[in-house]
Design an enzyme around this catalytic site. Structure first.
Site, PDB file in Angstrom:
ATOM      1  N   GLY A 222      -2.367   5.806  -6.015  1.00 65.02           N
ATOM      2  CA  GLY A 222      -2.935   7.144  -6.126  1.00 65.02           C
ATOM      3  C   GLY A 222      -4.046   7.327  -7.131  1.00 65.02           C
ATOM      4  O   GLY A 222      -4.485   8.451  -7.361  1.00 65.02           O
ATOM      5  N   PRO A 264      -1.795   0.261  -6.100  1.00 62.99           N
ATOM      6  CA  PRO A 264      -3.110   0.851  -5.823  1.00 62.99           C
ATOM      7  C   PRO A 264      -3.685   0.402  -4.475  1.00 62.99           C
ATOM      8  O   PRO A 264      -3.647  -0.776  -4.137  1.00 62.99           O
ATOM      9  CB  PRO A 264      -3.983   0.300  -6.964  1.00 62.99           C
ATOM     10  CG  PRO A 264      -3.319  -0.982  -7.370  1.00 62.99           C
ATOM     11  CD  PRO A 264      -1.857  -0.836  -7.092  1.00 62.99           C
ATOM     12  N   GLY A 265      -4.185   1.365  -3.722  1.00 64.39           N
ATOM     13  CA  GLY A 265      -4.881   1.058  -2.467  1.00 64.39           C
ATOM     14  C   GLY A 265      -6.354   1.344  -2.640  1.00 64.39           C
ATOM     15  O   GLY A 265      -7.178   0.458  -2.818  1.00 64.39           O
ATOM     16  N   ARG A 302     -11.594  10.134   8.033  1.00 59.59           N
ATOM     17  CA  ARG A 302     -11.339  10.858   6.785  1.00 59.59           C
ATOM     18  C   ARG A 302     -12.078  12.206   6.674  1.00 59.59           C
ATOM     19  O   ARG A 302     -11.469  13.191   6.258  1.00 59.59           O
ATOM     20  CB  ARG A 302     -11.644   9.984   5.570  1.00 59.59           C
ATOM     21  CG  ARG A 302     -10.827   8.674   5.547  1.00 59.59           C
ATOM     22  CD  ARG A 302     -10.925   7.934   4.229  1.00 59.59           C
ATOM     23  NE  ARG A 302     -10.192   8.617   3.188  1.00 59.59           N
ATOM     24  CZ  ARG A 302     -10.755   9.314   2.240  1.00 59.59           C
ATOM     25  NH1 ARG A 302     -12.060   9.424   2.166  1.00 59.59           N
ATOM     26  NH2 ARG A 302     -10.012   9.925   1.341  1.00 59.59           N
ATOM     27  N   TYR A 306      -9.263  14.966   6.527  1.00 62.09           N
ATOM     28  CA  TYR A 306      -8.956  15.460   5.169  1.00 62.09           C
ATOM     29  C   TYR A 306     -10.090  16.267   4.560  1.00 62.09           C
ATOM     30  O   TYR A 306     -10.019  16.621   3.383  1.00 62.09           O
ATOM     31  CB  TYR A 306      -8.709  14.272   4.223  1.00 62.09           C
ATOM     32  CG  TYR A 306      -7.723  13.244   4.698  1.00 62.09           C
ATOM     33  CD1 TYR A 306      -6.358  13.535   4.755  1.00 62.09           C
ATOM     34  CD2 TYR A 306      -8.129  11.972   5.061  1.00 62.09           C
ATOM     35  CE1 TYR A 306      -5.452  12.583   5.170  1.00 62.09           C
ATOM     36  CE2 TYR A 306      -7.225  11.010   5.482  1.00 62.09           C
ATOM     37  CZ  TYR A 306      -5.889  11.328   5.538  1.00 62.09           C
ATOM     38  OH  TYR A 306      -4.992  10.379   5.948  1.00 62.09           O
ATOM     39  N   CYS A 332     -16.475  12.889  21.995  1.00 65.88           N
ATOM     40  CA  CYS A 332     -16.543  14.087  22.830  1.00 65.88           C
ATOM     41  C   CYS A 332     -15.844  15.283  22.183  1.00 65.88           C
ATOM     42  O   CYS A 332     -15.294  16.124  22.877  1.00 65.88           O
ATOM     43  CB  CYS A 332     -15.912  13.806  24.168  1.00 65.88           C
ATOM     44  SG  CYS A 332     -14.142  13.599  23.979  1.00 65.88           S
ATOM     45  N   GLU A 333     -15.746  15.285  20.885  1.00 64.37           N
ATOM     46  CA  GLU A 333     -15.316  16.509  20.200  1.00 64.37           C
ATOM     47  C   GLU A 333     -15.982  16.536  18.839  1.00 64.37           C
ATOM     48  O   GLU A 333     -16.604  15.542  18.437  1.00 64.37           O
ATOM     49  CB  GLU A 333     -13.793  16.598  20.109  1.00 64.37           C
ATOM     50  CG  GLU A 333     -13.096  15.548  19.304  1.00 64.37           C
ATOM     51  CD  GLU A 333     -11.585  15.809  19.258  1.00 64.37           C
ATOM     52  OE1 GLU A 333     -10.908  15.410  20.214  1.00 64.37           O
ATOM     53  OE2 GLU A 333     -11.105  16.410  18.292  1.00 64.37           O
ATOM     54  N   TYR A 360      -8.755   3.082   4.109  1.00 68.91           N
ATOM     55  CA  TYR A 360      -8.365   4.017   5.187  1.00 68.91           C
ATOM     56  C   TYR A 360      -9.540   4.322   6.119  1.00 68.91           C
ATOM     57  O   TYR A 360      -9.649   5.417   6.651  1.00 68.91           O
ATOM     58  CB  TYR A 360      -7.772   5.314   4.606  1.00 68.91           C
ATOM     59  CG  TYR A 360      -6.692   5.050   3.577  1.00 68.91           C
ATOM     60  CD1 TYR A 360      -5.440   4.596   3.964  1.00 68.91           C
ATOM     61  CD2 TYR A 360      -6.937   5.219   2.213  1.00 68.91           C
ATOM     62  CE1 TYR A 360      -4.459   4.317   3.021  1.00 68.91           C
ATOM     63  CE2 TYR A 360      -5.962   4.943   1.265  1.00 68.91           C
ATOM     64  CZ  TYR A 360      -4.729   4.499   1.669  1.00 68.91           C
ATOM     65  OH  TYR A 360      -3.765   4.232   0.747  1.00 68.91           O
TER      66      TYR A 360
END
Ligand code: LLP
Length: 405
Positions: A222, A264-265, A302, A306, A332-333, A360
């Site tokens: 995080g 940690p990522g 992302r 988010y 298409c959106e 991610y």
């Protein structure tokens, strides 16, 4: 100054490998890992890379080569870590609402396991008793993280065993002779405030006396990294100093030494990654200048998922006039990467690069609209190497079973 790949290097990669392409920079990952080691040198800290952020096997191998361990969130990630060469003692499996069968599979592989539900803890205790040391993932009821979707420790979150149930954990421990070695929390992603981690430590330290076998406090991942220009990440040095202070006063007070683990990522791989796209079309609508690129939410979800900010630069026209663009995908959106963003003048076929795309990004990519996911390239020792080829229609058809008429 952190290492970055230059516009020229990125443009050459785009030309050589085509777009859309994810590019990762090995030395930048190493640099981040070294920052962690340095910041936590006063404590007995171990780092497990949260490989859910980016699991390409070449990235895992690089992470292993620099001495970092692996944290996994599915048994498949555990198996990938094994393929990458991590020994079981360097692999951690932090689960979230998984079947007991997956926990049994992890036990068979001999990796560290953090269990996040009373029901699996009970099954585990009944089957393995004291024979297999295990961790428990607690929900500390702490609100933290960049936005609600990536907050995991608050009192309405699905993650972990609620703190209120600690008596039930203790009863199970008595009844089944469970060997609880680790107390784990992960309160969210993009936590800037060092005090949030201090609060987590405080919660876990207050429980230590109930756990005679305890060796490890696992504070999850995080750490925040900067996404927008001028934005600041977690002050990792200050965090290291704070954790050292907390652990040393704990040792003095309780006469017990504990290890601290982190997962940690983003901190390790976010800034090491770039997504390069080509501009398909420019479209003017009133005062909106759309730049439509050969990518979309199918490759980097992302921003739409988010509201995440990804810095964008036009690497084909460094010195052009700065103009406001709305950068959109070819899906298409509605898939907006950036709204009304100042970018150096864009022409059709220019390469745009989206920064902070290591964590991610590819990992959450899909084949929506039956489009191919991007290729991946790893730059190591200044040499770009293809680490995932571009997909073909056959890849999309591969798992489909054509039913008889
Ligand atoms: N440990 C556990 C148990 C986790 O669930 C996570 C992330 C991490 C460690 C690593 O967190 P990090 O250091 O990367 O913040 N897809 C979202 C992030 C979801 C994070 C899920 N869990 C995003 O793109 O922002």
């Amino acid at each position: 100054m952190p290492q970055v790949l230059s516009h020229r290097q990125l443009a050459d990669i785009a030309t050589a490998f085509g777009t859309p392409v994810y590019v990762y920079h090995a030395e930048r990952i190493t640099e981040q890992y070294n920052l962690l080691k340095e910041a936590f040198r006063e404590v007995n800290a171990t780092f497990f890379y949260a490989c859910k952020a980016l699991t390409n096997i070449n990235i895992l191998k690089h992470i292993k080569s620099i001495g970092c361990n692996a944290d996994c969130s599915s048994v498949n990630e555990v198996l990938l870590a094994v393929v990458a060469g991590f020994p079981p003692e360097n692999i951690l499996y932090t689960s979230s609402n998984i079947s007991f069968a997956e926990i049994e599979a992890a036990e068979e592989l001999g990796v560290h396991i953090n269990i996040d539900s009373l029901s699996n803890l009970e099954k585990f205790g009944r089957k393995y008793g004291h024979s297999y040391p295990v961790g428990i993932r607690l929900r500390p009821n702490i609100m933290a993280g960049g936005n609600l979707k990536i907050s995991t420790g608050h009192n309405k979150s699905k993650f972990g065993i609620p703190l209120e149930d600690i008596d039930k954990v203790l009863a199970l421990m008595q009844e089944t002779n469970l060997h609880i070695r680790t107390l784990h929390i992960h309160t969210g992603s993009e936590i800037k405030d060092v005090e949030v981690f201090a609060k987590g430590i405080e919660v876990l330290f207050s429980l230590v006396n109930h756990f005679p076998d305890l060796k490890v406090v696992d504070l999850g991942g995080g750490f925040k990294v900067p996404y927008a220009p001028g934005e600041e990440g977690t002050d990792i040095k200050a965090l290291g100093a704070k954790v050292a202070e907390e652990f040393s006063s704990f040792e003095k007070q309780f006469g017990r030494k504990l290890e601290v683990w982190f997962e940690p990522g983003k901190f390790l791989v976010s800034e090491a990654g770039y997504l390069i796209t080509s501009v398909n079309v420019l479209k003017q609508s009133g005062d909106i200048r759309f730049a439509g690129v050969d990518s979309g939410l199918n490759h980097l979800i992302r921003p739409m998922f988010y509201g995440a900010y990804h810095h964008i630069e036009n690497i084909s026209n460094d010195t052009g006039q700065m103009l406001p663009y709305t950068v959109v995908g070819n899906i298409c959106e509605t898939d907006t990467f950036a709204d009304n963003r100042m970018i150096s003048e864009i022409r059709e076929d220019d390469y745009l690069v989206l920064y902070n795309a290591g964590a991610y990004g590819m990992e959450m990519a899909s084949n929506y609209n039956s489009r191919f996911r991007p290729a991946e390239v790893l730059v190591k020792n200044n040499k770009p190497v293809l680490i995932r080829r571009r997909e073909t229609l056959q890849d999309i058809l591969n798992t489909q079973v054509v039913a008889a008429d």
